[in-house]
Motif scaffolding. Structure first.
Motif, PDB file in Angstrom:
ATOM      1  N   GLU A 229       6.167   5.589   7.678  1.00 54.56           N
ATOM      2  CA  GLU A 229       6.905   5.081   8.829  1.00 54.56           C
ATOM      3  C   GLU A 229       8.376   5.454   8.685  1.00 54.56           C
ATOM      4  OE1 GLU A 229       6.158   0.938   9.755  1.00 54.56           O
ATOM      5  OE2 GLU A 229       4.349   1.045   8.515  1.00 54.56           O
ATOM      6  N   LEU A 230       8.922   6.013   9.739  1.00 54.71           N
ATOM      7  CA  LEU A 230      10.331   6.390   9.764  1.00 54.71           C
ATOM      8  C   LEU A 230      11.066   5.399  10.651  1.00 54.71           C
ATOM      9  CD1 LEU A 230      12.023   8.751   8.556  1.00 54.71           C
ATOM     10  CD2 LEU A 230      11.860   9.853  10.785  1.00 54.71           C
ATOM     11  N   ASP A 231      11.832   4.523  10.029  1.00 47.60           N
ATOM     12  CA  ASP A 231      12.561   3.507  10.783  1.00 47.60           C
ATOM     13  C   ASP A 231      13.772   4.130  11.463  1.00 47.60           C
ATOM     14  OD1 ASP A 231      10.810   1.526   9.981  1.00 47.60           O
ATOM     15  OD2 ASP A 231      11.974   1.037   8.181  1.00 47.60           O
ATOM     16  N   PRO A 232      14.279   3.477  12.516  1.00 47.93           N
ATOM     17  CA  PRO A 232      15.500   3.981  13.149  1.00 47.93           C
ATOM     18  C   PRO A 232      16.641   4.115  12.134  1.00 47.93           C
ATOM     19  CG  PRO A 232      14.481   2.312  14.533  1.00 47.93           C
ATOM     20  CD  PRO A 232      13.720   2.319  13.244  1.00 47.93           C
ATOM     21  N   GLY A 233      17.314   5.241  12.163  1.00 48.44           N
ATOM     22  CA  GLY A 233      18.411   5.514  11.240  1.00 48.44           C
ATOM     23  C   GLY A 233      17.998   6.255   9.992  1.00 48.44           C
TER      24      GLY A 233
END
Length: 697
Positions: free
Chosen positions: A493-497
């Protein structure tokens, strides 16, 4: 004068305490000095003056009016390298306590000819041992030195100049570019080695001579940065005639080149050598060496200077060839890379490619970004084995194939498998490493497959950097050859930022270090790097350039936009093929990751179970696979997560009770029981079965 080494005569015969010779000896020397061209001198070391008789002045080809009693006045006659050698010899004799010294040296006469001369000196010291006077003779030694004797070591100046040519040639052997050659000639020590006061070099470019080197700094003559071959300049002349031009005197310079002489006349230039730079019988430029305190050039000097010009010309030609081949190979590679990187809604991107080799040694590194439906994007980084134009050509074909497979909607594992088969069928001995990442920017879910490539990194918004362990398969080409073309999928998962970093091994490989050390070094470099994505990419390339790596480098940075910590809102879409257990397993991973990304963990098990039942029904009772879509809906009656499964069958499912021994029929009952609402919608080529789950705001 008493020039012998015996010092045991009585003082009244040997002279006073300062070593004055008796009149009889001086008279004898005067009588024979003229016949044998031998004269005497008396050097007062305390006063710094040197008395010379007429015969000694005649040896130096000087008139009495030209000599003022100072040793420095002999400078115009003694060549600079010979003068330095004599000064060293005398200083050594005085320092070591020697009583006498002797040496052969050359002087230049008025007519430009050279004359071998010999000097013998007797050192006188005071009571404390301090040297106070040197009494000696100088004589014309031309006839006593044969050519073989000169070859045996008397011509030290010639050996020194030959050593300069050899040393310069050796240094030029390491010059790989034209700039390397220019920097070598512009070096502050180059003029000292050449014995010149100033140096200029120009390269031929479309009928014009472009000045590329000059020394020392500030010696540039205005208006000569670009000159034509037909203009009356010395470099123009040697390029036209392909013959060196040696200028022996200031008058020769002024008469031959009246346009240039007024600009350099005040620099004290007395001689010059202009050499054409010829490679393969064609001129490529010209080199000029300007001298002070010199008139004329001997045959040996001319031969050595021509050899120097030839060495520089060969180095320049080699450097030009390297650069042309490098430009050709790099141009081919740049043509194979995407002309532009598309704008990706919901993300920032940065890509870089840096070539580290010269000539044709350009590798097959590449990057690509593929926009996909549903707010998804495919990111590719790869490296074809080898460093040549063949590697660059294979890279271009692989890039296009991977892009086509991804755009067709195939899942990442299938994209990689088909690319491996394609490379194997090209019947080439090359293989390629690659990483393909498919990112849903709405949910932040990333599916990654790796074919023998280095692991990616993820950079946090605060700068922290971590390595992502991605399951891998064999490199492209090899996996198909050995029948192991399956590629496992790793989900993250690539979180915002957060920033996903894909790169080739040229960024982390360091001489004498293993890959883990290189990854640790890169992580520290990224952590300290700038926050801006473009500046970070430039910073990485600059560090690699300073390190002087031997491999090419490709970099792709993908940063998901949005406020850190915010739950994503969007759509997730996945194609699930029939008879593909890997696709079904990957879809389950993606459902779980999307539910977490949307902040629906409290109902994650229910959502995953319902979606799995709908997909299983579609795969068992229809043909052609299914398309799974997850969406977050807002508005009345509240925030909801909707699961949709599309197939190509127009037959509508119906809920039915399963018997005690039935093994089917419970799927829709289960969906009805755990979801808040469900239904069926006809679609153009089939139907869509859906269900919704209410979420907390």
């Amino acid at each position: 004068m008493n020039v012998g080494s015996g010092g045991e005569e009585p003082a009244e015969r040997a002279g006073d305490a300062r070593g004055e010779p008796p009149a009889g000896t001086a008279g004898l020397l005067a009588a024979y000095g003229s016949a044998f061209r031998m004269g005497g001198f008396d050097w007062d070391l305390v006063a710094g003056t040197m008395d010379m008789d007429d015969a000694a002045l005649d040896v130096f080809d000087l008139d009495r009016t030209e000599y003022d009693g100072r040793p420095e006045s002999l400078g115009p006659r003694v060549q600079p390298d010979e003068a330095r050698r004599l000064d060293t010899l005398v200083a050594q004799a005085l320092k070591e306590g020697s009583e006498q010294y002797g040496a052969y040296f050359r002087i230049r006469r008025r007519d430009g000819g050279q004359q071998w001369t010999h000097t013998q000196g007797l050192v006188r010291r005071d009571d404390t041992g301090r040297p106070v006077r040197i009494i000696g003779v100088v004589r014309d030694a031309t006839h006593e030195l044969t050519e073989s004797a000169a070859r045996l070591g008397l011509d030290e100046g010639r050996r020194r100049r030959a050593g300069v040519v050899e040393g310069t040639t050796a240094a030029l052997a390491y010059a790989r570019t034209v700039r390397d050659v220019i920097d070598l000639l512009n070096d502050s020590h180059a003029l000292e080695h050449f014995g010149a006061a100033s140096l200029v070099m120009g390269l031929l470019d479309a009928g014009r001579i472009r000045l590329v080197a000059e020394g020392p700094e500030g010696a540039f003559v205005p208006g000569t940065r670009f000159t034509r071959v037909d203009e009356p300049y010395p470099m123009s002349e040697v390029i036209r005639t392909l013959r060196p031009r040696f200028i022996d005197s200031p008058r020769d310079f002024a008469d031959s080149f009246p346009v240039l002489w007024p600009h350099i006349g005040d620099l004290g230039i007395t001689a010059a050598a202009y050499l054409p730079l010829i490679a393969q019988a064609k001129p490529i430029g010209a080199l000029g060496l300007l001298y002070r305190d010199r008139t004329g050039f001997s045959e040996d000097e001319r031969t050595l200077l021509v050899a120097l010009g030839s060495s520089i010309a060969q180095s320049l030609q080699r450097a030009m060839l390297y650069e042309q081949e490098h430009d050709l190979a790099e141009g081919l590679q740049q043509a194979m890379l995407p002309r532009r990187i598309p704008e990706v809604p919901g993300a920032q991107t940065a890509v870089r490619y840096r070539s580290a080799r010269l000539g044709r040694d350009v590798g097959g590194d590449w990057y690509d970004l593929v926009p996909l439906p549903g707010g998804r994007v495919g990111a590719v980084i790869g490296d074809v084995q080898g460093h040549d134009t063949h590697a660059a050509a294979l890279m271009g074909q692989l890039r296009i194939v991977l892009r086509a497979y991804a755009a067709e909607g195939h899942p990442p594992a299938t994209v990689m498998t088909r690319a491996s088969v394609f490379l194997h069928e090209l019947d080439t001995e090359r293989f390629a490493t690659c990483t393909y990442a498919e990112a849903d920017l709405g949910t932040g879910v990333v599916q990654m497959v790796r074919a023998g490539h280095v692991d990616p990194l993820v950079r946090e918004p605060d700068g922290r950097c971590r390595r992502v362990q991605v399951e891998g398969g064999l490199p492209l080409g090899l996996s198909a050859e050995f029948g192991r073309a399956e590629y496992p999928v790793t989900t993250l998962e690539l979180d915002p930022g957060q920033t996903l970093m894909l790169y080739t091994d040229g960024l982390v490989e360091k001489p004498g270090a293993d890959l883990d050390e290189g990854l640790q070094w890169l992580s520290a470099l990224v952590r300290r790097g700038p926050a801006d994505l473009q500046e970070l990419a430039d910073h990485l390339c600059d560090v690699v350039a300073d390190r002087g790596g031997e491999d090419d480098v490709a970099i792709l940075l993908l940063r998901r936009e949005g406020a850190p910590g915010a739950h994503g809102a969007g759509r997730f879409r996945q194609h699930v093929a029939q008879n593909d257990p890997e696709a079904l397993r990957a879809a389950r991973h993606m459902i779980r990751a999307a539910v977490r990304a949307w902040g629906a963990e409290e109902r994650a098990d229910e959502i995953e179970l319902a979606a799995d039942e709908l997909m299983t029904n579609a795969l068992m009772h229809t043909e052609g696979g299914a398309i799974l879509t997850l969406r977050v809906l807002s508005g009345p009656p509240g925030r909801r997560l909707r699961v949709e499964v599309e197939d190509r069958s127009s037959a509508l499912p119906r809920r039915r009770e399963a018997g005690d021994s039935g093994v089917s029929g419970r799927g829709l009952l289960l969906v009805d029981g755990i979801s808040d609402v469900w239904g069926v919608e006809p679609r153009g080529g089939g139907k869509c079965v859906w269900c919704e789950f209410e979420l907390e705001d």
